[in-house]
Every structure is written in structure tokens, then in C-alpha cells.
Design a protein around this motif. Structure first.
Motif, mmCIF file in Angstrom:
data_model
loop_
_atom_site.group_PDB
_atom_site.id
_atom_site.type_symbol
_atom_site.label_atom_id
_atom_site.label_comp_id
_atom_site.label_asym_id
_atom_site.label_seq_id
_atom_site.Cartn_x
_atom_site.Cartn_y
_atom_site.Cartn_z
ATOM 1 N N GLN A 1 0.826 -1.207 0.000
ATOM 2 C CA GLN A 1 0.000 0.000 0.000
ATOM 3 C C GLN A 1 0.856 1.250 0.000
ATOM 4 O OE1 GLN A 1 -2.361 -0.914 3.474
ATOM 5 N NE2 GLN A 1 -4.043 -1.746 2.247
ATOM 6 N N ARG A 2 1.935 1.246 0.752
ATOM 7 C CA ARG A 2 2.811 2.423 0.812
ATOM 8 C C ARG A 2 3.428 2.696 -0.554
ATOM 9 N NH1 ARG A 2 6.362 5.756 3.916
ATOM 10 N NH2 ARG A 2 7.151 7.138 2.287
ATOM 11 N N PHE A 3 3.930 1.646 -1.198
ATOM 12 C CA PHE A 3 4.569 1.823 -2.495
ATOM 13 C C PHE A 3 3.558 2.289 -3.540
ATOM 14 C CE2 PHE A 3 8.859 -0.485 -2.527
ATOM 15 C CZ PHE A 3 9.103 -0.166 -1.205
ATOM 16 N N ALA A 4 2.365 1.713 -3.518
ATOM 17 C CA ALA A 4 1.332 2.119 -4.479
ATOM 18 C C ALA A 4 0.935 3.572 -4.261
ATOM 19 C CB ALA A 4 0.116 1.206 -4.359
ATOM 20 N N SER A 5 0.888 4.007 -3.004
ATOM 21 C CA SER A 5 0.511 5.394 -2.718
ATOM 22 C C SER A 5 1.550 6.382 -3.237
ATOM 23 C CB SER A 5 0.317 5.592 -1.203
ATOM 24 O OG SER A 5 1.562 5.575 -0.515
ATOM 25 N N GLU A 6 2.800 5.908 -3.396
ATOM 26 C CA GLU A 6 3.873 6.747 -3.931
ATOM 27 C C GLU A 6 3.833 6.820 -5.457
ATOM 28 O OE1 GLU A 6 6.116 8.557 -2.493
ATOM 29 O OE2 GLU A 6 6.231 7.914 -0.407
ATOM 30 N N GLY A 7 2.981 5.989 -6.082
ATOM 31 C CA GLY A 7 2.869 6.001 -7.534
ATOM 32 C C GLY A 7 3.525 4.830 -8.220
ATOM 33 N N ALA A 8 4.064 3.890 -7.443
ATOM 34 C CA ALA A 8 4.728 2.731 -8.035
ATOM 35 C C ALA A 8 3.713 1.748 -8.599
ATOM 36 C CB ALA A 8 5.591 2.032 -6.986
ATOM 37 N N THR A 9 4.115 1.036 -9.629
ATOM 38 C CA THR A 9 3.365 -0.127 -10.104
ATOM 39 C C THR A 9 3.833 -1.318 -9.282
ATOM 40 O OG1 THR A 9 2.988 0.656 -12.354
ATOM 41 C CG2 THR A 9 3.068 -1.717 -12.035
ATOM 42 N N VAL A 10 2.886 -2.019 -8.655
ATOM 43 C CA VAL A 10 3.213 -3.064 -7.685
ATOM 44 C C VAL A 10 2.748 -4.431 -8.182
ATOM 45 C CG1 VAL A 10 2.824 -3.880 -5.326
ATOM 46 C CG2 VAL A 10 3.013 -1.427 -5.783
ATOM 47 N N VAL A 11 3.625 -5.410 -8.074
ATOM 48 C CA VAL A 11 3.248 -6.803 -8.295
ATOM 49 C C VAL A 11 3.224 -7.477 -6.931
ATOM 50 C CG1 VAL A 11 3.823 -8.992 -9.378
ATOM 51 C CG2 VAL A 11 4.291 -6.845 -10.581
ATOM 52 N N VAL A 12 2.052 -7.895 -6.512
ATOM 53 C CA VAL A 12 1.871 -8.551 -5.217
ATOM 54 C C VAL A 12 1.921 -10.051 -5.433
ATOM 55 C CG1 VAL A 12 0.415 -8.761 -3.184
ATOM 56 C CG2 VAL A 12 0.315 -6.679 -4.562
ATOM 57 N N ALA A 13 2.800 -10.742 -4.743
ATOM 58 C CA ALA A 13 2.909 -12.191 -4.900
ATOM 59 C C ALA A 13 2.817 -12.871 -3.542
ATOM 60 C CB ALA A 13 4.227 -12.555 -5.577
ATOM 61 N N ASP A 14 2.141 -14.005 -3.517
ATOM 62 C CA ASP A 14 1.987 -14.762 -2.280
ATOM 63 C C ASP A 14 1.753 -16.218 -2.644
ATOM 64 O OD1 ASP A 14 1.469 -14.352 0.792
ATOM 65 O OD2 ASP A 14 -0.032 -15.784 0.133
ATOM 66 N N ILE A 15 2.001 -17.105 -1.727
ATOM 67 C CA ILE A 15 1.738 -18.516 -1.991
ATOM 68 C C ILE A 15 0.245 -18.751 -2.191
ATOM 69 C CG2 ILE A 15 1.456 -19.263 0.403
ATOM 70 C CD1 ILE A 15 3.249 -21.731 -0.435
ATOM 71 N N SER A 16 -0.570 -17.869 -1.627
ATOM 72 C CA SER A 16 -2.018 -17.903 -1.823
ATOM 73 C C SER A 16 -2.412 -16.801 -2.795
ATOM 74 C CB SER A 16 -2.747 -17.702 -0.487
ATOM 75 O OG SER A 16 -4.106 -17.393 -0.703
ATOM 76 N N GLU A 17 -2.899 -17.181 -3.961
ATOM 77 C CA GLU A 17 -3.317 -16.179 -4.938
ATOM 78 C C GLU A 17 -4.501 -15.375 -4.416
ATOM 79 O OE1 GLU A 17 -3.899 -15.788 -9.769
ATOM 80 O OE2 GLU A 17 -3.940 -17.760 -8.814
ATOM 81 N N GLU A 18 -5.342 -16.011 -3.607
ATOM 82 C CA GLU A 18 -6.481 -15.297 -3.022
ATOM 83 C C GLU A 18 -6.012 -14.162 -2.122
ATOM 84 O OE1 GLU A 18 -10.413 -16.156 -0.184
ATOM 85 O OE2 GLU A 18 -9.076 -17.793 -0.754
ATOM 86 N N SER A 19 -5.015 -14.435 -1.291
ATOM 87 C CA SER A 19 -4.469 -13.394 -0.413
ATOM 88 C C SER A 19 -3.831 -12.279 -1.227
ATOM 89 C CB SER A 19 -3.430 -13.996 0.539
ATOM 90 O OG SER A 19 -4.031 -14.895 1.444
ATOM 91 N N ALA A 20 -3.112 -12.657 -2.287
ATOM 92 C CA ALA A 20 -2.489 -11.659 -3.145
ATOM 93 C C ALA A 20 -3.545 -10.756 -3.775
ATOM 94 C CB ALA A 20 -1.654 -12.343 -4.230
ATOM 95 N N ASN A 21 -4.633 -11.351 -4.222
ATOM 96 C CA ASN A 21 -5.702 -10.559 -4.849
ATOM 97 C C ASN A 21 -6.407 -9.649 -3.846
ATOM 98 O OD1 ASN A 21 -5.772 -11.166 -7.690
ATOM 99 N ND2 ASN A 21 -6.382 -13.252 -7.150
ATOM 100 N N GLN A 22 -6.506 -10.088 -2.595
ATOM 101 C CA GLN A 22 -7.111 -9.239 -1.561
ATOM 102 C C GLN A 22 -6.267 -7.990 -1.353
ATOM 103 O OE1 GLN A 22 -7.486 -11.813 1.840
ATOM 104 N NE2 GLN A 22 -9.314 -12.843 1.058
ATOM 105 N N THR A 23 -4.951 -8.164 -1.306
ATOM 106 C CA THR A 23 -4.071 -7.002 -1.174
ATOM 107 C C THR A 23 -4.130 -6.142 -2.427
ATOM 108 O OG1 THR A 23 -2.590 -8.076 0.399
ATOM 109 C CG2 THR A 23 -1.676 -6.270 -0.903
ATOM 110 N N LEU A 24 -4.155 -6.782 -3.584
ATOM 111 C CA LEU A 24 -4.256 -6.053 -4.847
ATOM 112 C C LEU A 24 -5.457 -5.120 -4.848
ATOM 113 C CD1 LEU A 24 -3.216 -5.708 -7.817
ATOM 114 C CD2 LEU A 24 -4.833 -7.518 -8.426
ATOM 115 N N GLY A 25 -6.575 -5.610 -4.334
ATOM 116 C CA GLY A 25 -7.796 -4.814 -4.308
ATOM 117 C C GLY A 25 -7.723 -3.608 -3.398
ATOM 118 N N SER A 26 -6.738 -3.585 -2.500
ATOM 119 C CA SER A 26 -6.621 -2.476 -1.552
ATOM 120 C C SER A 26 -5.646 -1.403 -2.024
ATOM 121 C CB SER A 26 -6.154 -3.000 -0.191
ATOM 122 O OG SER A 26 -4.779 -3.369 -0.222
#
Length: 266
Positions: free
Chosen positions: A37-62
Motif C-alpha cells: 500500500q505504501r509503495f502504491a501510494s507513492e505512484g509505483a506499479t506493484v506486483v503482489v505475490a503470495d503462496i495464496s493467490e487469493e491473499s495476493a488478490n485481496q491485497t491487490l484490491g486495496s
């Protein structure tokens, strides 16, 4: 290449960014989510990766999408698997036509037990994810940056203060996090010639969903050990990661920054 426009008021000047956040129960929150969230707020393009794709998508949505050119992505990855890590890097480069210029590796699991009772399987699994996972990600991102001739890069690993001081019931975790620091220092020496900086962040007692289950009496005992008198917040770890990713830290490599509220000063 990914188009990225940072706000004029930004002090961190973050480049297009790849983030990996914790492989742990509740991995879609806590430190990893705060970093994303901090990096995205700075304007960065973020790739969120996790062993659980569901968890990654939850963070992506935020994540913040307010800045021009932001095109975030979520993906599943097992950092203990070379095949999985290399597949992730390939998918990033196919989508953005460039490797990640920043990697924040916060992958970590625990399998706590007293030393005399610890099973080989529990020791090996923690080393595989926490230490080998850091090696595989650092190597893969480093290779990609060197291969494309990137002028600079920043690899940040979230370690732990217990890697320096040890902790009862965490022989495997402490050993893995101590290893992460040694690996980071060596990577910093080897990759500096390519403009790639490597650093560690060492959190202390941080409030996460995992600590919500800890009895209040235990929390009070923990905070009594901290000179600043409270638990840390995930955002406070994210702030240090943002600093280490930015040009504000361009002359810092091979170091570890403690985010502990003064715990174990010495």
C-alpha cells in the motif's frame, strides 16, 4: 516499458516496483500489505505475490490506482521453488517488458518448538522458505536486472531482530533470519558493481493479525521490554522499506535497519 508518473510532492521517487509479501497465516495483511500500500501510494506499479493467490488478490484490491501509469498485478508464488520464482519473473517481464527494479522480500514462516523437541521437517521447512526463498528471489531479480542492463535496483529483505539476538522456541526461525542478513551483505558486495543495492529491515514486535490472538497479558509483557513502550505498526516497517527503495538511500547498501522501538539496544 511500464509508464510510471510519480506525484511532484513525492519524496521517495520510487521506480516501477515488484513486491513479495509474507508467506504466513493471514499473509494478505500485516507488514506485507502495508508495504504494498505504501509503495502504491507513492505512484509505483506493484506486483503482489503470495503462496495464496487469493491473499495476493485481496491485497491487490486495496492498492491505490490514482497515479498515471499504475498497472498493479497479483500472482501466486512459492519462494522455496526455483521453478515458481523463475515463472513469476518471466510473467512480470512479459507483462511490463522489464524486470522489477525493486524487490521487497518479506516471505517468512514459523514452525516454533523448543530446540530439544524440534523435528527435522520443521527446521528444514523454515530454512527452505525464509533463507532459500530469499536466495532464489535475490538471485532471480539480480540476474534479470543485470541481463537487461538496468542502471540500478534495490533488493530489500524483511528479516527479524531475533536473527541477531535469538529467541526461545525459534532455533529454526532465528537461524534462517541470521542467514538472511549474511546473504544480504554478500549480495550487496557482489551486486554493487551493477548498481544494485541490497539491505535488510529487522522488525521487532509488530502488530499484525497474528498478534491479535496473543493474550493481552503477554502483549503487556512484550511492550514492557520496548523502550518506546508500544508495539510497532506494519506501516512503520513499510516506511523504512520505502526509504530503502528510493534514491534517498542511494549510498546505503549491505546494512540492516532495526524497526524495534529500541528493543535490545546494545
Amino acid at each position: 516499458p511500464v509508464a510510471l508518473s510519480l506525484p511532484a510532492v513525492s519524496c521517495s521517487r520510487l521506480p516501477p516496483t515488484f513486491l513479495h509479501y509474507p508467506l504466513s497465516p493471514g499473509g494478505g495483511s500485516g507488514i506485507g500489505r502495508a508495504v504494498c500500500q505504501r509503495f502504491a501510494s507513492e505512484g509505483a506499479t506493484v506486483v503482489v505475490a503470495d503462496i495464496s493467490e487469493e491473499s495476493a488478490n485481496q491485497t491487490l484490491g486495496s492498492l491505490n490506482h490514482d497515479h498515471t501509469g499504475q498497472d498493479h498485478m497479483a500472482s501466486a508464488v512459492d519462494v522455496s521453488s526455483r521453478e515458481s520464482v523463475e515463472k513469476l519473473l518471466t510473467s512480470i517481464q512479459c507483462r511490463y517488458f522489464q524486470p522489477p527494479s525493486v524487490c521487497v522480500n518479506a516471505a517468512g514462516i514459523t514452525r516454533d518448538e523448543f530446540l530439544l523437541k524440534m523435528e527435522d521437517e520443521d527446521f528444514d521447512k523454515v530454512i527452505q522458505v525464509n533463507l532459500k526463498g530469499t536466495f532464489l528471489l535475490t538471485q532471480a531479480v539480480g540476474k534479470a536486472l543485470v541481463a537487461c542492463g538496468a542502471p540500478k535496483g534495490s533488493i530489500i529483505t524483511v528479516g527479524s531482530i531475533v536473527g541477531k539476538v535469538g529467541n526461545i522456541g525459534q532455533a529454526n526461525y532465528s537461524a534462517s533470519k541470521a542467514g538472511v542478513e549474511g546473504l544480504t551483505r554478500t549480495a550487496a558486495k557482489e551486486l554493487s558493481r551493477y548498481g544494485i543495492r541490497c539491505n535488510c529491515v529487522l522488525p521487532g514486535f509488530i502488530t499484525t493479525p497474528m498478534t491479535d490472538k496473543v493474550p493481552e497479558k503477554v502483549i503487556s509483557q512484550l511492550t514492557s521490554m520496548v523502550p518506546l513502550g508500544r508495539m510497532g505498526e506494519p506501516s512503520e516497517v513499510a516506511d523504512v522499506c520505502a526509504f530503502l527503495a528510493s534514491d534517498d538511500s542511494r549510498y546505503i547498501t549491505g546494512t540492516s535497519i532495526e524497526v524495534t522501538g529500541g528493543l535490545f539496544i546494545g
